[in-house]
Motif scaffolding. Structure first.
Motif, mmCIF file in Angstrom:
data_model
loop_
_atom_site.group_PDB
_atom_site.id
_atom_site.type_symbol
_atom_site.label_atom_id
_atom_site.label_comp_id
_atom_site.label_asym_id
_atom_site.label_seq_id
_atom_site.Cartn_x
_atom_site.Cartn_y
_atom_site.Cartn_z
ATOM 1 N N ALA A 22 0.911 -1.415 -0.086
ATOM 2 C CA ALA A 22 -0.060 -0.183 0.007
ATOM 3 C C ALA A 22 0.589 1.253 -0.082
ATOM 4 N N GLY A 23 2.438 1.172 0.071
ATOM 5 C CA GLY A 23 3.282 2.353 0.034
ATOM 6 C C GLY A 23 3.677 3.356 0.592
ATOM 7 N N GLY A 24 3.256 2.401 2.242
ATOM 8 C CA GLY A 24 3.068 3.464 3.265
ATOM 9 C C GLY A 24 1.699 4.025 4.227
ATOM 10 N N LYS A 25 0.665 4.001 3.035
ATOM 11 C CA LYS A 25 -0.348 4.399 3.126
ATOM 12 C C LYS A 25 -1.308 3.636 4.108
ATOM 13 N N LEU A 26 -0.992 2.398 4.574
ATOM 14 C CA LEU A 26 -2.271 1.870 6.269
ATOM 15 C C LEU A 26 -1.431 1.876 7.001
ATOM 16 N N ALA A 27 -1.863 1.772 8.329
ATOM 17 C CA ALA A 27 -2.128 1.853 9.465
ATOM 18 C C ALA A 27 -2.544 1.207 10.778
ATOM 19 N N VAL A 28 -2.282 -0.003 11.554
ATOM 20 C CA VAL A 28 -3.207 -0.701 12.182
ATOM 21 C C VAL A 28 -3.324 -0.593 13.495
ATOM 22 N N LEU A 29 -4.085 0.519 14.214
ATOM 23 C CA LEU A 29 -4.909 0.339 15.742
ATOM 24 C C LEU A 29 -4.576 -0.818 16.073
ATOM 25 N N ASP A 30 -4.229 -0.667 17.719
ATOM 26 C CA ASP A 30 -4.252 -2.092 18.375
ATOM 27 C C ASP A 30 -5.646 -1.415 19.616
ATOM 28 N N VAL A 31 -6.431 -2.625 19.693
ATOM 29 C CA VAL A 31 -7.997 -3.087 19.886
ATOM 30 C C VAL A 31 -7.370 -3.824 21.193
ATOM 31 N N ALA A 32 -6.227 -4.476 21.817
ATOM 32 C CA ALA A 32 -6.272 -5.203 22.585
ATOM 33 C C ALA A 32 -6.832 -5.147 23.557
ATOM 34 N N PRO A 33 -6.824 -4.511 24.228
ATOM 35 C CA PRO A 33 -6.870 -3.603 25.553
ATOM 36 C C PRO A 33 -8.048 -3.407 26.074
ATOM 37 N N LEU A 34 -8.716 -3.154 24.659
ATOM 38 C CA LEU A 34 -10.602 -2.628 24.443
ATOM 39 C C LEU A 34 -10.683 -4.024 25.396
ATOM 40 N N PHE A 35 -10.760 -4.970 24.621
ATOM 41 C CA PHE A 35 -11.116 -6.533 24.589
ATOM 42 C C PHE A 35 -10.860 -6.409 25.779
ATOM 43 N N ALA A 36 -9.435 -6.744 26.725
ATOM 44 C CA ALA A 36 -8.812 -7.470 27.666
ATOM 45 C C ALA A 36 -10.037 -6.881 28.767
ATOM 46 N N ASN A 37 -9.598 -5.520 28.613
ATOM 47 C CA ASN A 37 -11.136 -4.967 29.606
ATOM 48 C C ASN A 37 -12.341 -5.528 29.721
ATOM 49 N N ALA A 38 -12.683 -5.633 28.430
ATOM 50 C CA ALA A 38 -14.389 -6.661 28.335
ATOM 51 C C ALA A 38 -14.769 -7.695 28.827
ATOM 52 N N ILE A 39 -13.555 -8.368 28.799
ATOM 53 C CA ILE A 39 -13.086 -9.667 29.389
ATOM 54 C C ILE A 39 -12.766 -9.808 30.586
ATOM 55 N N ALA A 40 -11.765 -8.558 30.730
ATOM 56 C CA ALA A 40 -12.132 -9.158 32.573
ATOM 57 C C ALA A 40 -13.478 -8.411 33.385
ATOM 58 N N ASN A 41 -13.828 -7.689 32.360
ATOM 59 C CA ASN A 41 -15.455 -7.081 33.280
ATOM 60 C C ASN A 41 -16.232 -7.901 33.007
ATOM 61 N N ILE A 42 -16.484 -9.056 31.785
ATOM 62 C CA ILE A 42 -17.105 -9.776 32.034
ATOM 63 C C ILE A 42 -16.976 -10.978 32.787
ATOM 64 N N HIS A 43 -15.838 -11.539 33.493
ATOM 65 C CA HIS A 43 -15.023 -12.221 34.697
ATOM 66 C C HIS A 43 -15.695 -12.206 35.645
ATOM 67 N N THR A 44 -15.343 -10.808 35.997
ATOM 68 C CA THR A 44 -15.666 -10.082 37.432
ATOM 69 C C THR A 44 -17.064 -10.147 37.278
ATOM 70 N N GLY A 45 -17.948 -9.994 36.867
ATOM 71 C CA GLY A 45 -19.366 -9.159 36.782
ATOM 72 C C GLY A 45 -19.186 -7.802 37.075
ATOM 73 N N GLU A 46 -18.465 -7.691 36.464
ATOM 74 C CA GLU A 46 -18.406 -5.149 36.060
ATOM 75 C C GLU A 46 -19.380 -5.431 34.568
ATOM 76 N N SER A 47 -19.653 -4.475 34.793
ATOM 77 C CA SER A 47 -20.538 -3.767 33.729
ATOM 78 C C SER A 47 -19.535 -3.270 32.207
ATOM 79 N N VAL A 48 -19.965 -3.823 31.106
ATOM 80 C CA VAL A 48 -18.954 -3.337 29.751
ATOM 81 C C VAL A 48 -19.032 -2.269 29.263
ATOM 82 N N SER A 49 -20.420 -1.979 29.742
ATOM 83 C CA SER A 49 -20.741 -0.274 28.750
ATOM 84 C C SER A 49 -19.716 0.295 29.355
ATOM 85 N N THR A 50 -19.777 0.227 30.906
ATOM 86 C CA THR A 50 -19.088 1.352 31.035
ATOM 87 C C THR A 50 -17.619 2.146 31.169
#
Length: 332
Positions: A301-329
């Protein structure tokens, strides 16, 4: 990041719930590993093999008994293999006495098939939802569905994550005076997402009005809003062949846009997408890592592509689901 990881580890240890177990299919293991790194837990051991007759077999190499199991699998090429592997992993986990199984699907590709818009076709988004539930999924975690009504296809709880925070932070990093720019929705269906990001940037808002000329083809009719002399931020849920993106960028340029940045949640980049992006008059096209983007495509793509990391968002959501906390917050 180390503080975030430590916080998750402490919360999980204090939860007094079933052990948290995270596994991954073959479609996007780098994302799965990054999610586990953010959670501070190891990626579970499992093995998927394909027989000579093209059948798949899945085997867990550790105990799942009474565990809170999360299986990460994105629906990217080859999509049918990814779906089949996920169903087998869910079924095997239930057979292994897992306490709860959550299917983590960063990119649910069949969300585009959400209605019967021509005769004698399947509503595949609903069919795949039925299959996942029949396999034994107790909960679903996804990001940026093409059609939010796909929620209604599931009878189990669905947590729908948004990448808006990540896209907004990226625009602010790229353009220090982003508030002077304009967020552009490429069609009416994207206006709600574009409006959210415009409010976060405190910027202007514009939209492309499109008209349908056949069952499979639409074309831009007008640009509603002011983009002349401004930096334009185009936001959408995904890029597939980049055909619509080319039309959107061209109409921006014809209306006098100064610079054009593009950011989407899912960078699928199929067919001629990379060639089109390489030739496109844009500063940058960014997508998150919900879909694995090979280094070869980034280079092509000639240097025009960038990839952004959403792993922290998924980690937060998984942790909240596991501990019974809200995901929407997480997004307030």
């Amino acid at each position: 990041m180390s503080l975030l990881r430590s916080t998750h580890t402490d919360r999980i240890a204090r939860s007094h719930r079933a052990p948290l177990l995270v596994f991954a299919g073959q479609s996007n293991r780098p994302l799965a590993q990054s999610i586990c790194d953010n959670l501070g837990v190891p990626l579970g051991n499992s093995k998927t093999e394909k027989f000579t007759n093209d059948n798949l077999i899945v085997h867990y190499e550790e105990s799942l008994r009474e565990g809170d199991v999360f299986i990460i699998q994105t629906f990217s090429t080859p999509v049918s293999d990814a779906i089949m592997e996920l169903m087998l992993m869910i079924d095997a986990a239930k057979s292994a006495s897992a306490g709860r199984v959550t299917a983590v699907i960063p990119y649910y590709s069949y969300a585009r098939s959400d209605k019967k818009d021509s005769p004698r076709i399947s509503i595949a988004g609903r069919l795949v939802a039925d299959l996942l539930q029949e396999a034994g999924a107790d909960r679903i975690l996804m990001m940026t569905l093409h059609s939010p009504q796909v929620h209604g296809f599931f009878k189990v709880p669905v947590d729908h994550l948004s990448a808006d925070i990540v896209l907004t932070q990226h625009f602010k990093k790229c353009v220090p005076n982003a508030h002077e720019g304009v967020v552009l929705a490429p069609d009416a269906g994207s206006i709600k997402r574009a409006s959210h990001i415009a409010r976060r940037l405190d910027s202007g808002l514009a939209m492309i009005d499109k008209e349908r000329i056949s069952d499979t083809e639409v074309r831009p009719r007008a640009l509603i809003g002011e983009v002349e002399g401004k930096t334009v931020f185009i936001v959408d849920d995904e890029i597939s062949t980049a055909g619509s993106l080319v039309e959107t960028v061209n109409i921006c340029r014809s209306m006098g846009a100064k610079d054009v940045y593009v950011a989407v949640t899912h960078g699928v980049y199929t067919g001629p997408a990379i060639e089109r992006i390489a030739a496109l008059d844009v500063t940058q096209v960014a997508s998150t890592n919900t879909v694995l983007v090979p280094e070869s495509k980034i280079l092509a793509a000639g240097g025009k592509l960038a990839v952004l990391d959403v792993a922290p968002l998924f980690a937060n959501a998984i942790a909240n689901i596991h501990t019974g906390e809200s995901v929407s917050t997480l997004f307030e």
